[in-house]
Design an enzyme around this catalytic site. Structure first.
Site, short mmCIF file in Angstrom:
data_model
loop_
_atom_site.label_atom_id
_atom_site.label_comp_id
_atom_site.label_asym_id
_atom_site.label_seq_id
_atom_site.Cartn_x
_atom_site.Cartn_y
_atom_site.Cartn_z
N ASN A 9 0.88 -1.18 0.00
CA ASN A 9 0.00 0.00 0.00
C ASN A 9 0.91 1.23 0.00
O ASN A 9 1.49 1.57 1.02
CB ASN A 9 -0.88 -0.03 1.26
CG ASN A 9 -1.65 1.27 1.46
OD1 ASN A 9 -1.76 2.08 0.55
ND2 ASN A 9 -2.19 1.45 2.66
N TRP A 10 1.01 1.86 -1.17
CA TRP A 10 1.96 2.98 -1.29
C TRP A 10 1.43 4.26 -0.66
O TRP A 10 2.17 5.26 -0.59
CB TRP A 10 2.27 3.23 -2.77
CG TRP A 10 3.24 2.25 -3.36
CD1 TRP A 10 3.86 1.20 -2.71
CD2 TRP A 10 3.71 2.22 -4.71
NE1 TRP A 10 4.68 0.54 -3.58
CE2 TRP A 10 4.60 1.13 -4.81
CE3 TRP A 10 3.45 2.99 -5.84
CZ2 TRP A 10 5.26 0.82 -6.01
CZ3 TRP A 10 4.09 2.68 -7.03
CH2 TRP A 10 4.99 1.59 -7.11
N LYS A 11 0.15 4.29 -0.28
CA LYS A 11 -0.44 5.51 0.28
C LYS A 11 -0.18 6.69 -0.67
O LYS A 11 -0.18 6.50 -1.88
CB LYS A 11 0.11 5.76 1.70
CG LYS A 11 -0.01 4.50 2.56
CD LYS A 11 0.20 4.73 4.02
CE LYS A 11 0.00 3.42 4.77
NZ LYS A 11 0.08 3.55 6.20
N HIS A 95 -9.46 1.62 4.80
CA HIS A 95 -8.18 1.75 5.52
C HIS A 95 -8.36 2.72 6.70
O HIS A 95 -9.11 3.69 6.59
CB HIS A 95 -7.10 2.25 4.56
CG HIS A 95 -5.74 2.21 5.17
ND1 HIS A 95 -5.29 3.18 6.02
CD2 HIS A 95 -4.75 1.29 5.07
CE1 HIS A 95 -4.07 2.85 6.43
NE2 HIS A 95 -3.71 1.71 5.86
N GLU A 97 -6.66 5.07 7.76
CA GLU A 97 -6.41 6.49 7.45
C GLU A 97 -7.62 7.11 6.77
O GLU A 97 -7.92 8.29 6.97
CB GLU A 97 -5.15 6.61 6.58
CG GLU A 97 -3.89 6.37 7.41
CD GLU A 97 -2.73 5.74 6.66
OE1 GLU A 97 -2.73 5.75 5.42
OE2 GLU A 97 -1.83 5.21 7.34
N GLU A 167 -5.51 -4.56 10.73
CA GLU A 167 -4.44 -3.59 10.91
C GLU A 167 -4.68 -2.82 12.21
O GLU A 167 -5.45 -1.85 12.22
CB GLU A 167 -4.41 -2.60 9.75
CG GLU A 167 -4.17 -3.23 8.40
CD GLU A 167 -3.58 -2.23 7.41
OE1 GLU A 167 -2.48 -2.50 6.93
OE2 GLU A 167 -4.19 -1.19 7.15
N GLY A 173 2.57 2.47 10.73
CA GLY A 173 3.54 3.54 10.56
C GLY A 173 4.28 3.92 11.84
O GLY A 173 4.97 4.93 11.89
N SER A 209 3.33 -1.99 10.34
CA SER A 209 4.77 -2.12 10.51
C SER A 209 5.31 -3.51 10.15
O SER A 209 6.19 -4.04 10.82
CB SER A 209 5.18 -1.74 11.94
OG SER A 209 4.86 -0.38 12.19
N GLY A 230 2.84 -1.07 4.26
CA GLY A 230 2.91 0.35 3.92
C GLY A 230 4.34 0.78 3.67
O GLY A 230 4.90 0.56 2.59
N GLY A 231 4.96 1.37 4.68
CA GLY A 231 6.30 1.95 4.55
C GLY A 231 7.31 1.04 3.87
O GLY A 231 8.07 1.48 2.99
P1 PGA Z 1 2.85 0.43 7.62
O1 PGA Z 1 1.39 0.64 6.99
O2 PGA Z 1 3.36 -0.87 7.07
O3 PGA Z 1 3.65 1.62 7.17
O4 PGA Z 1 2.67 0.37 9.11
C1 PGA Z 1 0.50 -0.42 6.81
C2 PGA Z 1 -0.80 0.08 6.25
O5 PGA Z 1 -1.25 1.18 6.64
O6 PGA Z 1 -1.45 -0.58 5.39
#
Ligand code: PGA
Length: 245
Positions: A9-11, A95, A97, A167, A173, A209, A230-231
């Site tokens: 997930n590149w956000k 998600h 966010e 999640e 993050g 994470s 994500g990251g």
């Molecule tokens: P993260 O994000 O791996 O940076 O914690 C995961 C996500 O939000 O899907």
């Protein structure tokens, strides 16, 4: 046997050039991986370009959001047929966010879920508790509500495409991963909430994470069927290591 999914997930990261460069370089590195699905979810403006690079490869394309109508006067929104037309086969829904910053609720998640299913997209439905909810001992209650309301009214035939991502919001993050045991406990609980006929077939991904050094232990848990990353999906080296856990 549930085929694992590793989804990046590149956000809101990567411009068109950066996105295309990434997948061009990733493609040969993972071309021999066939026992798990690899999914890249870039921002909407670069879906088409990324999709063109990975067409006919073992990397699938996913979007990070969609709107539930097929078309109409909804400025700024994007529909399932539009995502399909640029090569998407997956879409992330709900998600944390989006729930936190853009007013997503279990009700909108449910509408989006049906829009995805109508157009044969694999929905990756995200659920998870906040730190405050976990500390108050409300984790299971929160998860149960998100599943019951976000995934309501599905008939058995709808379920085959559904993917769930657990999640924990406090792990996203932050560098704080849930321990494999904490994650497994919730994953098993989620599976227990699913209709008996399909429960063993539904993929439940862990997100929060995920890194090259914790993916193996997470994937060793019986109810963890993949990762939403994500990251660590933004760099080829780390994403490739996670894919090849
Ligand atoms: P993260 O994000 O791996 O940076 O914690 C995961 C996500 O939000 O899907």
């Amino acid at each position: 046997m549930r085929k694992p999914i590793i989804a990046g997930n590149w956000k809101m990261y990567k411009t068109a050039f950066e996105a295309v460069d990434f997948v061009k370089n990733l493609k040969p590195e993972v071309s021999d991986v066939h026992d798990r699905a690899i999914v890249i979810c870039p921002p909407h403006p670069v879906l088409k370009d990324v999709g063109d690079v990975i067409r006919d490869s073992n990397i699938a394309l996913g979007a990070q959001n969609l709107f539930w109508e097929d078309e109409g006067a909804y400025t700024g929104e994007v529909s399932a047929p539009m995502l399909k037309s640029v090569g998407c086969t997956y879409v992330i829904i709900g998600h944390s966010e989006r729930r936190q910053f853009f007013g997503e609720t279990d009700e909108t998640v449910n509408k989006k879920l049906f829009a995805a299913l109508k157009h044969n997209l694999f929905p990756i439905v995200c659920i998870g508790e906040t730190l405050e909810q976990r500390e108050k001992g409300e984790t299971f209650e929160v998860i149960e509500k998100q599943i019951r309301e976000g995934l309501k009214n599905l008939v058995i035939s709808n379920w085959s495409l559904v993917v769930i991502a657990y999640e924990p919001v406090w792990a996203i993050g932050t560098g704080k991963t849930a321990t494999p045991q904490q994650a497994q406990e919730v994953h098993a609980f989620i599976r227990g909430l699913l209709p008996r006929d399909v429960a063993q077939e539904i993929r439940i991904l862990y997100g929060g994470s995920v890194k090259p050094d914790n993916i193996k232990e997470l994937m060793a848990q019986p109810d963890i069927d993949g990762g939403l990353v994500g990251g660590a999906s933004l760099k080829i080296e780390s994403f490739e290591k996670i894919v090849k856990y």
